[in-house]
Design a protein around this motif. Sequence first.
Motif, PDB file in Angstrom:
ATOM      1  N   VAL A   1       0.826  -1.221   0.000  1.00 28.15           N
ATOM      2  CA  VAL A   1       0.000   0.000   0.000  1.00 28.15           C
ATOM      3  C   VAL A   1       0.859   1.268   0.000  1.00 28.15           C
ATOM      4  O   VAL A   1       0.664   2.148  -0.851  1.00 28.15           O
ATOM      5  CB  VAL A   1      -0.994   0.002   1.194  1.00 28.15           C
ATOM      6  N   PRO A   2       1.823   1.432   0.945  1.00 34.13           N
ATOM      7  CA  PRO A   2       2.565   2.708   0.972  1.00 34.13           C
ATOM      8  C   PRO A   2       3.366   2.945  -0.304  1.00 34.13           C
ATOM      9  O   PRO A   2       3.559   4.097  -0.707  1.00 34.13           O
ATOM     10  CB  PRO A   2       3.489   2.591   2.184  1.00 34.13           C
ATOM     11  N   ASP A   3       3.800   1.859  -0.952  1.00 29.64           N
ATOM     12  CA  ASP A   3       4.550   2.038  -2.214  1.00 29.64           C
ATOM     13  C   ASP A   3       3.637   2.602  -3.292  1.00 29.64           C
ATOM     14  O   ASP A   3       3.992   3.539  -4.010  1.00 29.64           O
ATOM     15  CB  ASP A   3       5.140   0.704  -2.695  1.00 29.64           C
ATOM     16  N   GLY A   4       2.413   2.029  -3.388  1.00 33.32           N
ATOM     17  CA  GLY A   4       1.460   2.522  -4.382  1.00 33.32           C
ATOM     18  C   GLY A   4       1.093   3.970  -4.113  1.00 33.32           C
ATOM     19  O   GLY A   4       1.030   4.795  -5.028  1.00 33.32           O
ATOM     20  N   LEU A   5       0.901   4.276  -2.846  1.00 40.16           N
ATOM     21  CA  LEU A   5       0.516   5.642  -2.474  1.00 40.16           C
ATOM     22  C   LEU A   5       1.641   6.629  -2.799  1.00 40.16           C
ATOM     23  O   LEU A   5       1.390   7.716  -3.348  1.00 40.16           O
ATOM     24  CB  LEU A   5       0.168   5.673  -0.976  1.00 40.16           C
ATOM     25  N   ALA A   6       2.878   6.238  -2.489  1.00 39.80           N
ATOM     26  CA  ALA A   6       4.010   7.127  -2.784  1.00 39.80           C
ATOM     27  C   ALA A   6       4.099   7.390  -4.289  1.00 39.80           C
ATOM     28  O   ALA A   6       4.354   8.512  -4.732  1.00 39.80           O
ATOM     29  CB  ALA A   6       5.316   6.496  -2.275  1.00 39.80           C
ATOM     30  N   THR A   7       3.861   6.352  -5.077  1.00 37.44           N
ATOM     31  CA  THR A   7       3.897   6.525  -6.539  1.00 37.44           C
ATOM     32  C   THR A   7       2.841   7.535  -6.971  1.00 37.44           C
ATOM     33  O   THR A   7       3.106   8.390  -7.820  1.00 37.44           O
ATOM     34  CB  THR A   7       3.624   5.164  -7.228  1.00 37.44           C
ATOM     35  N   TRP A   8       1.655   7.468  -6.356  1.00 34.02           N
ATOM     36  CA  TRP A   8       0.583   8.397  -6.749  1.00 34.02           C
ATOM     37  C   TRP A   8       0.919   9.830  -6.355  1.00 34.02           C
ATOM     38  O   TRP A   8       0.670  10.767  -7.105  1.00 34.02           O
ATOM     39  CB  TRP A   8      -0.773   7.931  -6.187  1.00 34.02           C
ATOM     40  N   HIS A   9       1.517  10.003  -5.183  1.00 36.64           N
ATOM     41  CA  HIS A   9       1.946  11.358  -4.798  1.00 36.64           C
ATOM     42  C   HIS A   9       2.972  11.890  -5.809  1.00 36.64           C
ATOM     43  O   HIS A   9       2.908  13.048  -6.204  1.00 36.64           O
ATOM     44  CB  HIS A   9       2.542  11.360  -3.388  1.00 36.64           C
TER      45      HIS A   9
ATOM     46  N   LYS B   1       3.276  11.089  -8.949  1.00 37.07           N
ATOM     47  CA  LYS B   1       2.625  11.396 -10.233  1.00 37.07           C
ATOM     48  C   LYS B   1       1.934  12.761 -10.177  1.00 37.07           C
ATOM     49  O   LYS B   1       1.941  13.519 -11.146  1.00 37.07           O
ATOM     50  CB  LYS B   1       1.550  10.338 -10.559  1.00 37.07           C
ATOM     51  N   ALA B   2       1.306  13.054  -9.024  1.00 30.61           N
ATOM     52  CA  ALA B   2       0.426  14.238  -8.953  1.00 30.61           C
ATOM     53  C   ALA B   2       1.156  15.510  -8.528  1.00 30.61           C
ATOM     54  O   ALA B   2       0.845  16.595  -9.047  1.00 30.61           O
ATOM     55  CB  ALA B   2      -0.712  13.953  -7.974  1.00 30.61           C
ATOM     56  N   ALA B   3       2.094  15.385  -7.613  1.00 29.27           N
ATOM     57  CA  ALA B   3       2.679  16.586  -6.997  1.00 29.27           C
ATOM     58  C   ALA B   3       3.300  17.512  -8.048  1.00 29.27           C
ATOM     59  O   ALA B   3       4.079  17.065  -8.890  1.00 29.27           O
ATOM     60  CB  ALA B   3       3.727  16.177  -5.972  1.00 29.27           C
ATOM     61  N   GLY B   4       2.917  18.772  -7.986  1.00 29.70           N
ATOM     62  CA  GLY B   4       3.482  19.769  -8.898  1.00 29.70           C
ATOM     63  C   GLY B   4       2.927  19.727 -10.302  1.00 29.70           C
ATOM     64  O   GLY B   4       3.354  20.499 -11.172  1.00 29.70           O
ATOM     65  N   ASN B   5       1.980  18.855 -10.541  1.00 34.54           N
ATOM     66  CA  ASN B   5       1.468  18.709 -11.913  1.00 34.54           C
ATOM     67  C   ASN B   5       0.007  19.121 -12.088  1.00 34.54           C
ATOM     68  O   ASN B   5      -0.466  19.224 -13.215  1.00 34.54           O
ATOM     69  CB  ASN B   5       1.592  17.244 -12.361  1.00 34.54           C
ATOM     70  N   CYS B   6      -0.694  19.336 -10.997  1.00 32.02           N
ATOM     71  CA  CYS B   6      -2.153  19.499 -11.104  1.00 32.02           C
ATOM     72  C   CYS B   6      -2.566  20.962 -11.258  1.00 32.02           C
ATOM     73  O   CYS B   6      -1.987  21.859 -10.651  1.00 32.02           O
ATOM     74  CB  CYS B   6      -2.832  18.908  -9.864  1.00 32.02           C
ATOM     75  N   ALA B   7      -3.606  21.156 -12.041  1.00 29.28           N
ATOM     76  CA  ALA B   7      -4.174  22.491 -12.267  1.00 29.28           C
ATOM     77  C   ALA B   7      -5.149  22.867 -11.164  1.00 29.28           C
ATOM     78  O   ALA B   7      -5.423  24.052 -10.941  1.00 29.28           O
ATOM     79  CB  ALA B   7      -4.897  22.508 -13.609  1.00 29.28           C
ATOM     80  N   ILE B   8      -5.710  21.855 -10.503  1.00 31.29           N
ATOM     81  CA  ILE B   8      -6.730  22.060  -9.463  1.00 31.29           C
ATOM     82  C   ILE B   8      -6.390  21.162  -8.276  1.00 31.29           C
ATOM     83  O   ILE B   8      -5.532  20.287  -8.383  1.00 31.29           O
ATOM     84  CB  ILE B   8      -8.142  21.701 -10.001  1.00 31.29           C
ATOM     85  N   ASP B   9      -7.092  21.369  -7.176  1.00 28.20           N
ATOM     86  CA  ASP B   9      -6.799  20.583  -5.974  1.00 28.20           C
ATOM     87  C   ASP B   9      -7.161  19.113  -6.177  1.00 28.20           C
ATOM     88  O   ASP B   9      -8.102  18.790  -6.903  1.00 28.20           O
ATOM     89  CB  ASP B   9      -7.561  21.152  -4.778  1.00 28.20           C
ATOM     90  N   TYR B  10      -6.421  18.248  -5.506  1.00 29.54           N
ATOM     91  CA  TYR B  10      -6.614  16.811  -5.707  1.00 29.54           C
ATOM     92  C   TYR B  10      -6.429  16.062  -4.391  1.00 29.54           C
ATOM     93  O   TYR B  10      -5.650  16.455  -3.537  1.00 29.54           O
ATOM     94  CB  TYR B  10      -5.613  16.270  -6.750  1.00 29.54           C
ATOM     95  N   GLY B  11      -7.203  14.998  -4.254  1.00 32.54           N
ATOM     96  CA  GLY B  11      -7.032  14.088  -3.123  1.00 32.54           C
ATOM     97  C   GLY B  11      -6.935  12.668  -3.652  1.00 32.54           C
ATOM     98  O   GLY B  11      -7.010  12.433  -4.869  1.00 32.54           O
ATOM     99  N   PHE B  12      -6.785  11.732  -2.733  1.00 31.18           N
ATOM    100  CA  PHE B  12      -6.704  10.318  -3.132  1.00 31.18           C
ATOM    101  C   PHE B  12      -7.652   9.454  -2.302  1.00 31.18           C
ATOM    102  O   PHE B  12      -7.839   9.693  -1.108  1.00 31.18           O
ATOM    103  CB  PHE B  12      -5.293   9.758  -2.899  1.00 31.18           C
ATOM    104  N   HIS B  13      -8.217   8.450  -2.941  1.00 27.03           N
ATOM    105  CA  HIS B  13      -8.718   7.264  -2.272  1.00 27.03           C
ATOM    106  C   HIS B  13      -7.600   6.227  -2.442  1.00 27.03           C
ATOM    107  O   HIS B  13      -6.740   6.357  -3.311  1.00 27.03           O
ATOM    108  CB  HIS B  13      -9.963   6.678  -2.943  1.00 27.03           C
TER     109      HIS B  13
END
Length: 477
Positions: free
Chosen positions: A110-118, A120-132
Motif C-alpha cells: 500500500v505505501p509504495d502505491g501511495l508514494a507513486t501516486w503522490h 505522479k500528482a505533486a506539482g502537476n495538477c491544475a486544481i486541488d486533488y485528493g486520493f482514495h
Amino acid sequence: MTTTLITGGTVVSSTGRTTADVLVDGEKVVALIAPGTTALGTDLTTAVDTVVDATGKYVIPGGIDAHTHFELPFGGTEASDSFESGTRAAAWGGTTSVIDFAVQTTGTKVPDGLATWHEKAAGNCAIDYGFHQILGGVDEESLAYMPKLVDEGITSYKMFMAYPGVFYSDDGQILRAMQKAAELGMLTMMHAENGPAIDVLAAQLAEAGKTTPYYHGIARAWQMEEEATHRAIMLSNLTGAPLYVVHVSAKQAVAQLAAARDDGMNVFGETCPQYLYLSLEEQLGASSDEWGAFEGAKWVCSTPLRSRAEGHQDHMWQALRTNDLQMVSTDHCPFCMKGQKELGKDDFRKIPNGIGSVEHRMDLLYQGVVTGEITLERWVEITSTTPARMFGLYGRKGVIAPGADADIVVYDPKGHTTISAATHHMNMDHSAWEGFEIDGHVDTVLSRGKVIVDGGEYLGAKGDGKYLKRDLTQYLV
Ligand code: URP
Ligand code: ZN
Ligand code: ZN
C-alpha cells in the motif's frame, strides 16, 4: 492578497438560489453581498482588484469529481490522461477538485502505491486533488496501514469484487477490510460486480466467436451487478462499515441500495454520466466506417452501459431525483482508440476498460436541468456539495460561503457547448460524447481565488493544485 468580486449573478447552492455578489479575498470567499448593500460600507467595485460580471449567469461552487483514474495502469496500457492533462481538462469543464485512486495491485504494498501516486500528482495538477486508496490485497500489512491512510487524509478506500488476478478481493478479504474500516470510520468504496462469474461468461462468449465490444455488455450482465451489490451491502451490514458503491449502472442495483437505505443502513451510491445517457444498444453495439463493429470499444467500461430497452438510464435519473443515488462522478479512465482500445480488436476481454468524461460532467448534468430531469439546486448538490460531504471536504469545498475556498464557476445558461474530440482538452483521440449539444457553458472558473479559465482562455498553471488531506465522511453519525 488579490481581491475579486463576482457581480450580479444568481448564486446557486444545494438548497436554494439568491442574487448576490461574491467577494473573494486571496484564496477564500469572504462575503455574499445582497443587491443594494455593501460589505463593510466599502464601494467594492472600485476597491477590488478584479471584477467578474456574472449578470444573467449562475455562480456555483466548483465541481468535485470524486472518481478519476489519471495514469492508471490497466489492461497492458495506461490511462491516457496524466495528472497535468486531466486536471487541466477538468478545470475547463468547471471541476475544481478531483479525488483519484492511488493503486495497490495484488502483490504490491500500500505505501509504495501511495508514494507513486503522490509522485505522479505533486506539482502537476491544475486544481486541488485528493486520493482514495485502492486495496488490491488484504493482508496483515495492508490492514495495519489503514489507520495511517486516515492520518494522511485518505479516508476512503476502494475494493473490487471484479477483475480477478488484478484488483480482485474475495469476500473474506472484503470482510476483514470492512471490519477495520468500521473501527476507523473509513468509507468503503466498492466495485460491485461478480468478477469470477463474469470471467466465465466472457470466456464462453469468446469461445463461441462473440468477440466484439457489444459482448462486453452481455458478459457483464445486470444480475452480476445486482448480486454483488447485495453481497457488499450484507458485508457492510454485518461489519457496520459505511458503504459507497461506485459506478452504479443497473436499476436492480439501485433497488438493492434503496432497500438497504430504507432499512436505515449507511449505504450510498454513485452513478456516472455514461449511465444516464448512453446504452448497450446504441454505443456498445455501434459500428462505423472507420472501426466497423469495433467502434463500440470507445464505450467499453465496467460496470458496462446498460440496455435502454430495459430502462436503466431513466431509472438512474429517477434515483438521482429521489436520492436513492446521491451523487455523480465520472470514473474518468481514458484510453485512445489507436494503440490502446485496439489491444482488444479481436477479443473484447482485452479492451482496456474506461471512458473519459472529466471535462464534461458539469455540462452533461446541467443538460439534465435543461431537460427537466433534475433541478438547478440538485445539479449543484450531486456534482459538488454531496461529494464534498461524502469525502470529508465540506466547508472548504462544495459551498460558496464565508470561509470556504473560492472554488467558483460562473455558468452561462444562455451559452452553448458542443462536445467534440476536435475541441476537448482531454488526452484522447476520440470523444465518448462526440456531437453532444449542451444548452449552457462554463464561462469562468476560479480555483482557490485564482481565475484559471475565463472567456475561452486557460489562465491556470501546472502545480496550482494542492493535495487535499480529507476528513472522515461527514455522513457518519
Ligand atoms: O471501466 C472502468 N470503470 N475503468 C476504471 C476502473 C474501475 O473499475 O473503476
Ligand atoms: Zn470500478
Ligand atoms: Zn473507476
